[in-house]
Design a protein around this motif. Structure first.
Motif, PDB file in Angstrom:
ATOM      1  N   ASP A  13      73.370  71.567  39.608  1.00  0.00           N
ATOM      2  CA  ASP A  13      72.945  72.992  40.770  1.00  0.00           C
ATOM      3  C   ASP A  13      73.797  73.235  41.047  1.00  0.00           C
ATOM      4  O   ASP A  13      74.979  74.314  41.151  1.00  0.00           O
ATOM      5  N   ASN A  57      67.674  67.170  35.465  1.00  0.00           N
ATOM      6  CA  ASN A  57      67.523  68.096  36.434  1.00  0.00           C
ATOM      7  C   ASN A  57      68.534  68.639  35.833  1.00  0.00           C
ATOM      8  O   ASN A  57      70.184  67.955  35.037  1.00  0.00           O
ATOM      9  N   GLU A  58      69.028  69.957  36.501  1.00  0.00           N
ATOM     10  CA  GLU A  58      70.191  70.814  35.913  1.00  0.00           C
ATOM     11  C   GLU A  58      70.876  70.515  37.100  1.00  0.00           C
ATOM     12  O   GLU A  58      70.696  70.537  38.103  1.00  0.00           O
ATOM     13  N   ASN A  81      64.679  75.980  33.871  1.00  0.00           N
ATOM     14  CA  ASN A  81      64.091  74.686  33.184  1.00  0.00           C
ATOM     15  C   ASN A  81      63.763  74.292  31.904  1.00  0.00           C
ATOM     16  O   ASN A  81      63.367  73.349  31.506  1.00  0.00           O
ATOM     17  N   LEU A  86      66.229  74.429  29.678  1.00  0.00           N
ATOM     18  CA  LEU A  86      66.845  72.857  29.550  1.00  0.00           C
ATOM     19  C   LEU A  86      65.553  72.458  29.382  1.00  0.00           C
ATOM     20  O   LEU A  86      65.933  71.320  27.839  1.00  0.00           O
ATOM     21  N   ALA A  94      77.193  73.538  38.600  1.00  0.00           N
ATOM     22  CA  ALA A  94      77.499  74.594  37.508  1.00  0.00           C
ATOM     23  C   ALA A  94      77.770  75.560  38.091  1.00  0.00           C
ATOM     24  O   ALA A  94      77.109  76.639  39.411  1.00  0.00           O
ATOM     25  N   THR A 119      74.512  69.404  32.702  1.00  0.00           N
ATOM     26  CA  THR A 119      74.725  71.097  31.984  1.00  0.00           C
ATOM     27  C   THR A 119      75.249  71.010  31.130  1.00  0.00           C
ATOM     28  O   THR A 119      75.351  70.708  30.164  1.00  0.00           O
ATOM     29  N   ARG A 120      74.840  72.830  30.621  1.00  0.00           N
ATOM     30  CA  ARG A 120      75.611  72.614  29.790  1.00  0.00           C
ATOM     31  C   ARG A 120      76.620  72.658  28.580  1.00  0.00           C
ATOM     32  O   ARG A 120      77.025  72.264  27.447  1.00  0.00           O
ATOM     33  N   ARG A 167      75.562  77.193  33.208  1.00  0.00           N
ATOM     34  CA  ARG A 167      74.047  77.098  33.494  1.00  0.00           C
ATOM     35  C   ARG A 167      73.215  77.017  32.406  1.00  0.00           C
ATOM     36  O   ARG A 167      73.863  77.697  31.719  1.00  0.00           O
ATOM     37  N   PHE A 168      72.292  76.620  32.657  1.00  0.00           N
ATOM     38  CA  PHE A 168      71.060  76.969  31.864  1.00  0.00           C
ATOM     39  C   PHE A 168      70.300  77.618  31.885  1.00  0.00           C
ATOM     40  O   PHE A 168      69.758  78.522  30.924  1.00  0.00           O
TER      41      PHE A 168
END
Length: 368
Positions: free
Chosen positions: A132, A129-130, A144, A147, A135, A99-100, A140-141
């Motif tokens: 999710d 991967n984020e 992607n 990301l 997040a 995550t951010r 959140r980014f």
């Protein structure tokens, strides 16, 4: 290098689930790269789509909690696909979910960087991967492509390759205008180029070409090249690395930044803004100087000592980012004053508002 794989390549919107044939082809290409001595990171999408297929859903829900549940259900299926495909060619993979927030703190950022180094030493391909399933909007980014650019900085990669369902960046969307032409090299991201990006969207992913241009800008300004290529073209990664004229190459505009400067520039969100006069602007852009209180015209936001802030000129254009030695309240009381006046007013010696070692120039023509 970092290879970012778009949702439109990984998922099948008609049949659902993950495209195992694509993953098998990707694994063989990554094996070719690692056998040539490259260290490869894969940034992937597809967890939510995999989760929807796993649970038998035909429509993507809108509620955040449902999307997070799908991501949690689909992540294991997605990684299972990578594990199976890469194992067939003799490669091991590892999952990293971000995550951010993980990148905003310097210590966590450094720890993640060290994790990548250890995985490379073991010959393992990181699959990123984020995260999710946990997040929320604040961490959140957003897409992607962003990301992928941040992982490129984090892992200190020399190149980002974004694989998508189009051959590269076109003058216009080729699906709407057959006369659009492929742009093979980009040395500067102009307003016209950005306008073209806004009119090109992906049918599956959350990004489209606009997010890829944002990723390219951050890398070009950090001294790192980026390529957009069609993921379904035969041996696309090999062709790119062999210098063949495929896709679109975004050429860096500056020498490579240090790791700390890249973290300041792209890894951590800002907590406020400092508006400076022309003298301070010249000191930052032309003389590689620190920011002093005398050059500050105004401040926006609420932050404490040690926070990262944006530095803007009077027209609202971003000049730099840096770590503030003063809180917003302290700075409000001393802005526009000389160092001697600050010492006299506060009773303590003045210091730079942002020291040059904690400042990274972002350019003189970026919208804040």
């Amino acid at each position: 290098m970092v290879v970012k794989v778009g949702s439109s390549l990984l998922t099948d919107p008609k049949k659902g689930g993950i495209r195992s044939l694509f993953l098998g082809n990707l694994a063989r290409q990554v094996l070719d790269l690692t056998s040539r001595g490259f260290e490869v990171v894969v940034v992937t999408s597809g967890a939510i789509s995999a989760g929807a297929f796993k649970l038998g859903l035909t429509r993507r829900p809108k509620e955040v909690s449902k999307l997070q549940a799908l991501a949690a259900a689909g992540q294991s299926r997605l990684m299972g696909g990578y594990e199976k495909a890469f194992q067939k060619v003799g490669l091991k993979v590892a999952q990293i979910l971000l995550t951010r927030e993980d990148l905003a703190e310097r210590e966590r950022y450094t720890n993640l960087h060290n994790t990548f180094k250890e995985l490379f030493d073991y010959g393992i391909v990181p699959i990123v991967n984020e995260n999710d399933s946990v997040a929320v909007d604040e961490i959140r980014f957003g897409d992607n492509d962003t990301l992928g650019a941040l992982v490129t900085h984090l892992s200190e990669a020399d190149l980002l390759i974004i694989l998508t369902d189009i051959d590269g960046f076109y003058s216009e969307d080729p699906r709407m205008n057959p006369q659009a032409h492929l742009i093979h090299e980009v040395e500067r991201i102009s307003a016209e180029l950005e306008k073209g990006a806004r009119n090109t969207q992906s049918s599956v992913g959350t990004g489209g070409m606009q997010t890829k241009i944002r990723a390219a800008r951050s890398l070009m300004q950090s001294g790192i090249p980026m390529v957009i290529g069609h993921g379904n073209r035969s041996q696309i990664l090999k062709k790119i690395m062999d210098g063949e004229k495929v896709g679109t190459l975004f050429i860096p505009t500056v020498h490579r930044m240090t790791s700390r400067k890249r973290w300041l520039a792209w890894g951590v969100p800002t907590q406020g803004e400092i508006i400076v006069d022309e003298g301070a602007k010249k000191a930052i852009l032309e003389r590689n100087g620190s920011l002093l209180a005398i050059g500050i015209k105004g401040i926006r936001g609420d932050w404490g000592r040690g926070s990262v802030v944006s530095i803007l000129d009077g027209a609202g254009q971003m000049l730099a980012k840096g770590i503030s030695n003063y809180s917003c309240q302290e700075l409000s009381a001393i802005k526009g004053l000389r160092n001697g006046e600050i010492a006299q007013k506060t009773g303590v010696p003045a210091q730079e508002v942002v020291h040059v070692d904690n400042l990274v120039v972002m350019g003189s023509g970026l919208s804040a």
